[in-house]
Design a protein around this motif. Structure first.
Motif, PDB file in Angstrom:
ATOM      1  N   SER A   1       0.823  -1.206   0.000  1.00  5.96           N
ATOM      2  CA  SER A   1       0.000   0.000   0.000  1.00  5.96           C
ATOM      3  C   SER A   1       0.860   1.259   0.000  1.00  5.96           C
ATOM      4  O   SER A   1       0.579   2.214  -0.726  1.00  5.96           O
ATOM      5  CB  SER A   1      -0.922  -0.013   1.213  1.00  5.96           C
ATOM      6  OG  SER A   1      -1.747   1.109   1.232  1.00  5.96           O
ATOM      7  N   LEU A   2       1.929   1.261   0.788  1.00  9.42           N
ATOM      8  CA  LEU A   2       2.821   2.427   0.828  1.00  9.42           C
ATOM      9  C   LEU A   2       3.600   2.600  -0.473  1.00  9.42           C
ATOM     10  O   LEU A   2       3.894   3.729  -0.875  1.00  9.42           O
ATOM     11  CB  LEU A   2       3.789   2.322   2.007  1.00  9.42           C
ATOM     12  CG  LEU A   2       3.190   2.598   3.376  1.00  9.42           C
ATOM     13  CD1 LEU A   2       4.232   2.382   4.464  1.00  9.42           C
ATOM     14  CD2 LEU A   2       2.614   3.999   3.463  1.00  9.42           C
ATOM     15  N   GLU A   3       3.938   1.497  -1.130  1.00  8.11           N
ATOM     16  CA  GLU A   3       4.626   1.596  -2.425  1.00  8.11           C
ATOM     17  C   GLU A   3       3.703   2.193  -3.481  1.00  8.11           C
ATOM     18  O   GLU A   3       4.120   3.027  -4.278  1.00  8.11           O
ATOM     19  CB  GLU A   3       5.100   0.216  -2.877  1.00  8.11           C
ATOM     20  CG  GLU A   3       6.274  -0.311  -2.073  1.00  8.11           C
ATOM     21  CD  GLU A   3       6.610  -1.752  -2.421  1.00  8.11           C
ATOM     22  OE1 GLU A   3       6.072  -2.277  -3.429  1.00  8.11           O
ATOM     23  OE2 GLU A   3       7.393  -2.351  -1.676  1.00  8.11           O
ATOM     24  N   ASN A   4       2.462   1.772  -3.486  1.00 11.52           N
ATOM     25  CA  ASN A   4       1.503   2.269  -4.476  1.00 11.52           C
ATOM     26  C   ASN A   4       1.006   3.673  -4.161  1.00 11.52           C
ATOM     27  O   ASN A   4       0.706   4.446  -5.071  1.00 11.52           O
ATOM     28  CB  ASN A   4       0.304   1.322  -4.579  1.00 11.52           C
ATOM     29  CG  ASN A   4       0.692  -0.016  -5.173  1.00 11.52           C
ATOM     30  OD1 ASN A   4       1.647  -0.113  -5.929  1.00 11.52           O
ATOM     31  ND2 ASN A   4      -0.041  -1.050  -4.808  1.00 11.52           N
ATOM     32  N   TYR A   5       0.872   3.980  -2.882  1.00 12.96           N
ATOM     33  CA  TYR A   5       0.356   5.278  -2.447  1.00 12.96           C
ATOM     34  C   TYR A   5       1.266   5.842  -1.354  1.00 12.96           C
ATOM     35  O   TYR A   5       0.980   5.725  -0.165  1.00 12.96           O
ATOM     36  CB  TYR A   5      -1.079   5.128  -1.900  1.00 12.96           C
ATOM     37  CG  TYR A   5      -2.005   4.404  -2.832  1.00 12.96           C
ATOM     38  CD1 TYR A   5      -2.565   5.067  -3.917  1.00 12.96           C
ATOM     39  CD2 TYR A   5      -2.303   3.060  -2.646  1.00 12.96           C
ATOM     40  CE1 TYR A   5      -3.420   4.404  -4.784  1.00 12.96           C
ATOM     41  CE2 TYR A   5      -3.152   2.390  -3.514  1.00 12.96           C
ATOM     42  CZ  TYR A   5      -3.701   3.067  -4.577  1.00 12.96           C
ATOM     43  OH  TYR A   5      -4.539   2.405  -5.427  1.00 12.96           O
ATOM     44  N   PRO A   6       2.386   6.480  -1.746  1.00 13.72           N
ATOM     45  CA  PRO A   6       3.366   6.935  -0.754  1.00 13.72           C
ATOM     46  C   PRO A   6       2.804   7.942   0.257  1.00 13.72           C
ATOM     47  O   PRO A   6       3.275   7.997   1.393  1.00 13.72           O
ATOM     48  CB  PRO A   6       4.468   7.573  -1.581  1.00 13.72           C
ATOM     49  CG  PRO A   6       4.176   7.293  -2.999  1.00 13.72           C
ATOM     50  CD  PRO A   6       2.799   6.757  -3.104  1.00 13.72           C
ATOM     51  N   GLN A   7       1.827   8.727  -0.123  1.00 13.23           N
ATOM     52  CA  GLN A   7       1.271   9.717   0.801  1.00 13.23           C
ATOM     53  C   GLN A   7       0.415   9.087   1.894  1.00 13.23           C
ATOM     54  O   GLN A   7       0.065   9.755   2.870  1.00 13.23           O
ATOM     55  CB  GLN A   7       0.439  10.749   0.016  1.00 13.23           C
ATOM     56  CG  GLN A   7       1.231  11.529  -1.008  1.00 13.23           C
ATOM     57  CD  GLN A   7       2.390  12.288  -0.374  1.00 13.23           C
ATOM     58  OE1 GLN A   7       2.241  12.860   0.698  1.00 13.23           O
ATOM     59  NE2 GLN A   7       3.540  12.269  -1.019  1.00 13.23           N
ATOM     60  N   GLN A   8       0.090   7.821   1.743  1.00 14.44           N
ATOM     61  CA  GLN A   8      -0.730   7.138   2.749  1.00 14.44           C
ATOM     62  C   GLN A   8      -0.044   7.157   4.110  1.00 14.44           C
ATOM     63  O   GLN A   8      -0.689   7.281   5.137  1.00 14.44           O
ATOM     64  CB  GLN A   8      -1.025   5.697   2.322  1.00 14.44           C
ATOM     65  CG  GLN A   8      -1.872   4.916   3.296  1.00 14.44           C
ATOM     66  CD  GLN A   8      -3.261   5.481   3.462  1.00 14.44           C
ATOM     67  OE1 GLN A   8      -3.825   6.049   2.540  1.00 14.44           O
ATOM     68  NE2 GLN A   8      -3.827   5.338   4.645  1.00 14.44           N
TER      69      GLN A   8
ATOM     70  N   GLU B   1      -1.816   8.385   7.589  1.00 14.63           N
ATOM     71  CA  GLU B   1      -2.137   7.346   8.566  1.00 14.63           C
ATOM     72  C   GLU B   1      -2.129   7.872   9.998  1.00 14.63           C
ATOM     73  O   GLU B   1      -2.985   7.494  10.803  1.00 14.63           O
ATOM     74  CB  GLU B   1      -1.171   6.171   8.439  1.00 14.63           C
ATOM     75  CG  GLU B   1      -1.549   4.981   9.282  1.00 14.63           C
ATOM     76  CD  GLU B   1      -2.927   4.445   8.967  1.00 14.63           C
ATOM     77  OE1 GLU B   1      -3.576   3.950   9.896  1.00 14.63           O
ATOM     78  OE2 GLU B   1      -3.369   4.520   7.813  1.00 14.63           O
TER      79      GLU B   1
END
Length: 108
Positions: A74-81, A85
């Motif tokens: 998830s962090l690789e696909n959406y770094p701003q997550q 968080e």
């Protein structure tokens, strides 16, 4: 509110038990007394908080099932997550604390 399901014995029994605890009166018997305006407000508030808390179910389920691998992907696909968080966790904590506070204040 309290007489919404007069034929449901299980619901009536659980409501009576909760009412005895909240009002600290073991002598309360059916039929159920009507909610006071404060109790009605607290019940509506608990439902609203429960709806907000249910928004965390998908993330909680995925974390429970897939753990670290899902979070890394998830962090690789959406770094701003990762930035969002901490705010999301804080909001969840505030919602949980509000629920606990409302529940505890129902005793008074």
């Amino acid at each position: 509110w309290s007489d919404a399901a007069p034929d449901n014995k299980i619901l009536q029994g659980s409501q009576l038990s909760l009412l005895r605890v909240v009002r600290r009166d073991s002598n309360i018997e059916g039929p159920l007394p009507q909610f006071t305006p404060t109790e009605k407000y607290r019940a509506i508030s608990l439902v609203a908080i429960g709806v907000v808390a249910s928004l965390y179910l998908p993330e909680s389920i995925f974390l429970a099932l897939y753990g670290e691998s899902w979070w890394s992907t998830s962090l690789e696909n959406y770094p701003q997550q990762g930035l969002l968080e901490s705010t999301t966790a804080l909001f969840g904590l505030v919602a949980a604390q509000a629920n606990i506070s409302i529940t505890n204040s129902a005793r008074y």
